[in-house]
Design an enzyme around this catalytic site. Structure first.
Site, short mmCIF file in Angstrom:
data_model
loop_
_atom_site.label_atom_id
_atom_site.label_comp_id
_atom_site.label_asym_id
_atom_site.label_seq_id
_atom_site.Cartn_x
_atom_site.Cartn_y
_atom_site.Cartn_z
CB SER A 109 -0.89 0.03 1.24
OG SER A 109 -1.60 -1.17 1.37
N1 SAH Z 1 0.24 -5.07 4.20
C1 SAH Z 1 0.83 -5.57 3.00
C2 SAH Z 1 -0.08 -5.35 1.83
C3 SAH Z 1 -0.17 -6.57 0.96
S1 SAH Z 1 -1.44 -6.56 -0.22
C4 SAH Z 1 2.22 -4.96 2.78
O1 SAH Z 1 2.65 -4.09 3.56
O2 SAH Z 1 2.89 -5.39 1.86
C5 SAH Z 1 -2.69 -7.52 0.59
C6 SAH Z 1 -2.34 -8.93 0.89
O3 SAH Z 1 -3.51 -9.56 1.40
C7 SAH Z 1 -1.91 -9.78 -0.30
O4 SAH Z 1 -0.63 -10.26 -0.07
C8 SAH Z 1 -2.93 -10.91 -0.35
O5 SAH Z 1 -2.40 -12.17 -0.71
C9 SAH Z 1 -3.42 -10.91 1.09
N2 SAH Z 1 -4.72 -11.56 1.32
C10 SAH Z 1 -5.84 -11.52 0.57
N3 SAH Z 1 -6.81 -12.29 1.13
C11 SAH Z 1 -6.28 -12.83 2.26
C12 SAH Z 1 -6.75 -13.73 3.25
N4 SAH Z 1 -7.98 -14.25 3.23
N5 SAH Z 1 -5.92 -14.06 4.27
C13 SAH Z 1 -4.66 -13.58 4.33
N6 SAH Z 1 -4.15 -12.74 3.41
C14 SAH Z 1 -4.94 -12.37 2.39
#
Ligand code: SAH
Length: 266
Positions: A109
């Site tokens: 993000s």
């Molecule tokens: N906070 C992260 C943002 C990653 S993007 C950072 O700082 O990089 C959001 C993430 O949520 C993705 O990696 C995706 O795989 C994950 N995601 C989506 N659905 C999910 C679920 N049900 N449980 C765990 N992670 C999930």
């Protein structure tokens, strides 16, 4: 043309054979006792970290100008080296206010969104007067960046990721930071993470059709949840849910653009 941060260019000109990330990675974050407001301290044994710290300070100044007023959040954003969490080809964009690809179709993000969501958690009426957030659940570890920022403002952080490749990458990115209060878990965050519950704060980095009931169940009384979710118009917006003795209080905020929340692991 947009001005690029200058630190990789300067490093490149001095040591052309070494990837900027490797060089800058020489700056270490060392954990301090978790009861303190500032749980980590930057240690820069070689001094090369100074270049990125100047650019990071500029990012933080911009965040403040954009309306992030919480000094604890700004301090955490200043401490965590975002360039450690992105691929070396993207290092020179690490401190721009932009989301970046982290692999497997996912994105880290924007700094502004990370700071905004964490500031919202800290503003929960039920959490006022606490120097640190208590136990926090993050859904979507991704590359681990936001988890590291959370570890600076909370006593305990549980961060769960459904994609094995990203979970492993986050572990690797976080390894040298030595944050003993951060637990990264491989699993489906759609069902929360009951082992760490109840949480004083829950934050999702992925947006679903609605907020899963498990998250509400695992939220402590007085706690706050911040997540992207779909609104009745089909748009995605940030939603804040407070668990109060009078019931759940929901506030819909600005439109956002997060990757989808998916169920199951992969
Ligand atoms: N906070 C992260 C943002 C990653 S993007 C950072 O700082 O990089 C959001 C993430 O949520 C993705 O990696 C995706 O795989 C994950 N995601 C989506 N659905 C999910 C679920 N049900 N449980 C765990 N992670 C999930």
């Amino acid at each position: 043309m947009k001005q690029r941060p200058s630190f990789p260019a300067r490093l490149d000109s001095g040591k052309p054979q070494v990837a900027p990330k490797t060089l800058l990675g020489a700056t270490r974050v060392v954990a301090a006792p978790s009861s303190r407001v500032k749980p980590v301290t930057l240690v820069s044994p070689t001094g090369v970290g100074l270049e990125s710290s100047t650019i990071r300070a500029r990012m933080v100044k911009k965040l403040a100008e954009q309306g992030i007023q919480d000094a604890v959040v700004l301090d955490a954003m200043n401490r965590v080296e975002r360039h450690r969490f992105v691929d070396s080809a993207l290092v020179n964009q690490a401190y721009e206010d932009t989301s970046l690809p982290i692999g497997l179709g996912q994105t880290i993000s924007k700094p502004n969104v990370v700071a905004r969501m964490i500031a919202l958690l800290r503003e929960a009426p039920g959490l006022q007067g606490e120097p640190l957030l208590g136990r926090v659940l993050e859904i979507g570890t991704g590359c681990g960046y936001q988890a590291a920022v959370l570890a600076c403002v909370a006593r305990e952080v549980y961060s769960i990721e459904r994609l094995r490749g990203l979970h492993d990458k986050a572990r690797e990115n976080l390894r040298t930071l030595r944050l003993p209060n951060l637990h990264v878990i491989f699993g489906d965050g759609m069902v929360g993470y009951a082992q760490g519950a109840p949480y004083s704060a829950i934050i999702s980095a992925a947006g679903g059709e609605s907020v899963p009931q498990a998250w509400i169940d695992q939220l402590a009384m007085g706690g706050r949840l911040v997540a992207p979710t779909h609104t009745s118009t089909g748009q995605q917006a940030l939603v804040v849910i407070d668990k109060t003795p009078q019931g759940l209080q929901q506030t819909l905020l600005e439109a956002v653009n997060f990757v989808p929340l998916k169920s199951g692991i992969a």
